[in-house]
Design a protein around this motif. Structure first.
Motif, PDB file in Angstrom:
ATOM      1  N   PHE A  91     -24.927  66.152 104.403  1.00 17.51           N
ATOM      2  CA  PHE A  91     -25.978  65.551 105.205  1.00 17.51           C
ATOM      3  C   PHE A  91     -25.879  66.018 106.654  1.00 17.51           C
ATOM      4  O   PHE A  91     -24.787  66.142 107.216  1.00 17.51           O
ATOM      5  CB  PHE A  91     -25.889  64.023 105.174  1.00 17.51           C
ATOM      6  CG  PHE A  91     -26.249  63.427 103.846  1.00 17.51           C
ATOM      7  CD1 PHE A  91     -25.257  63.094 102.931  1.00 17.51           C
ATOM      8  CD2 PHE A  91     -27.574  63.213 103.508  1.00 17.51           C
ATOM      9  CE1 PHE A  91     -25.586  62.549 101.697  1.00 17.51           C
ATOM     10  CE2 PHE A  91     -27.915  62.663 102.277  1.00 17.51           C
ATOM     11  CZ  PHE A  91     -26.918  62.343 101.367  1.00 17.51           C
ATOM     12  N   GLY A 109     -30.437  65.518 102.900  1.00 19.59           N
ATOM     13  CA  GLY A 109     -29.238  66.066 102.298  1.00 19.59           C
ATOM     14  C   GLY A 109     -29.482  67.311 101.470  1.00 19.59           C
ATOM     15  O   GLY A 109     -30.600  67.586 101.010  1.00 19.59           O
TER      16      GLY A 109
ATOM     17  N   GLY B  43     -30.909  60.427 102.198  1.00 25.29           N
ATOM     18  CA  GLY B  43     -30.027  60.277 103.336  1.00 25.29           C
ATOM     19  C   GLY B  43     -30.024  58.854 103.851  1.00 25.29           C
ATOM     20  O   GLY B  43     -30.947  58.082 103.599  1.00 25.29           O
TER      21      GLY B  43
END
Lengths: 115, 109
Positions: A91, A109, B43
């Protein structure tokens, strides 16, 4: 206002090949962080960069890993001669000027699979 | 060594059943404590920053609090869409942010 962008989203490499992961920070952000996340584990800090400068790379493995954030273009995390243990989600995060170390905004990511 | 520990590792709730997630930290000096939400395959999404003991922040059904040794994320009347992994992180003044392993929350309808 686009968020943090990462590409590719998925990357498959054979052992011994090179992996290049790209990250474009949010508009106006000048600080970039890279993290690695293994299954069932937390995010592990790897490196912190500003434009053309590596500020803190204390979380980077000593060999095969490198990172850059050029004056123009995205930040790149490079892994040379990949091994199976490099398989993970990587990430990228960014933060605005003057806010280093504070809240960070993450990209989606890159999931690296080494076969 | 600076450390962040989250508990429980996983939490299963019924819809509407309020609860709290814990984040305890041992650091040399706290500059900021952060909560993030992470959905599978995505994320982390920033939720809150807390800077000093006694501070509280709220967002919809979530409320974060901070003491000198720990932080709590309180979830009031959770819904299935609150299911995610919640991450706690601390900054001690440098450039490095230390993350806990997270609490996986499952909310059943």
């Amino acid at each position: 206002n686009a968020g943090v962008m990462q590409n590719p989203r998925h990357l498959v490499r054979r052992r011994g090949q090179e992996a290049r992961l790209r990250c474009s920070p949010m508009k106006g952000h000048s600080h970039v962080y890279w993290y690695r996340q293994l299954p069932e584990e937390g995010l592990k800090f790897m490196v912190y960069l500003q434009k053309e400068n590596i500020i803190d790379e204390s979380g980077m493995p000593k060999e095969r890993f490198s990172a850059e954030f050029p004056k123009e273009g995205p930040s790149i995390l490079r892994i040379q001669q990949v091994v199976r243990g490099d398989s993970a989600a990587y990430f990228c995060a960014s933060s605005p000027p003057g806010a280093q170390g504070y809240e960070q905004y993450f990209g989606p990511g890159t999931r690296l699979t080494v076969t | 060594e600076d450390q962040v520990t989250q508990s429980p590792e996983a939490l299963r709730l019924q819809e509407g059943e309020s609860s709290s997630l814990n984040c305890s930290y041992t650091v040399s000096g706290l500059r900021g404590l952060f909560w993030y939400r992470q959905d599978p395959g995505k994320g982390p999404e920033f939720l809150f920053t807390l800077y000093s003991a006694g501070e509280e922040k709220e967002k919809e059904r979530l409320k974060a609090t901070l003491t000198k040794k720990e932080s709590f994320l309180h979830i009031t009347a959770p819904k299935p869409e609150d299911s995610a992994t919640y991450l706690c992180a601390v900054n001690t003044g440098g450039f490095k942010t230390i993350f806990g392993a997270g609490t996986r929350l499952f909310v059943k309808a």
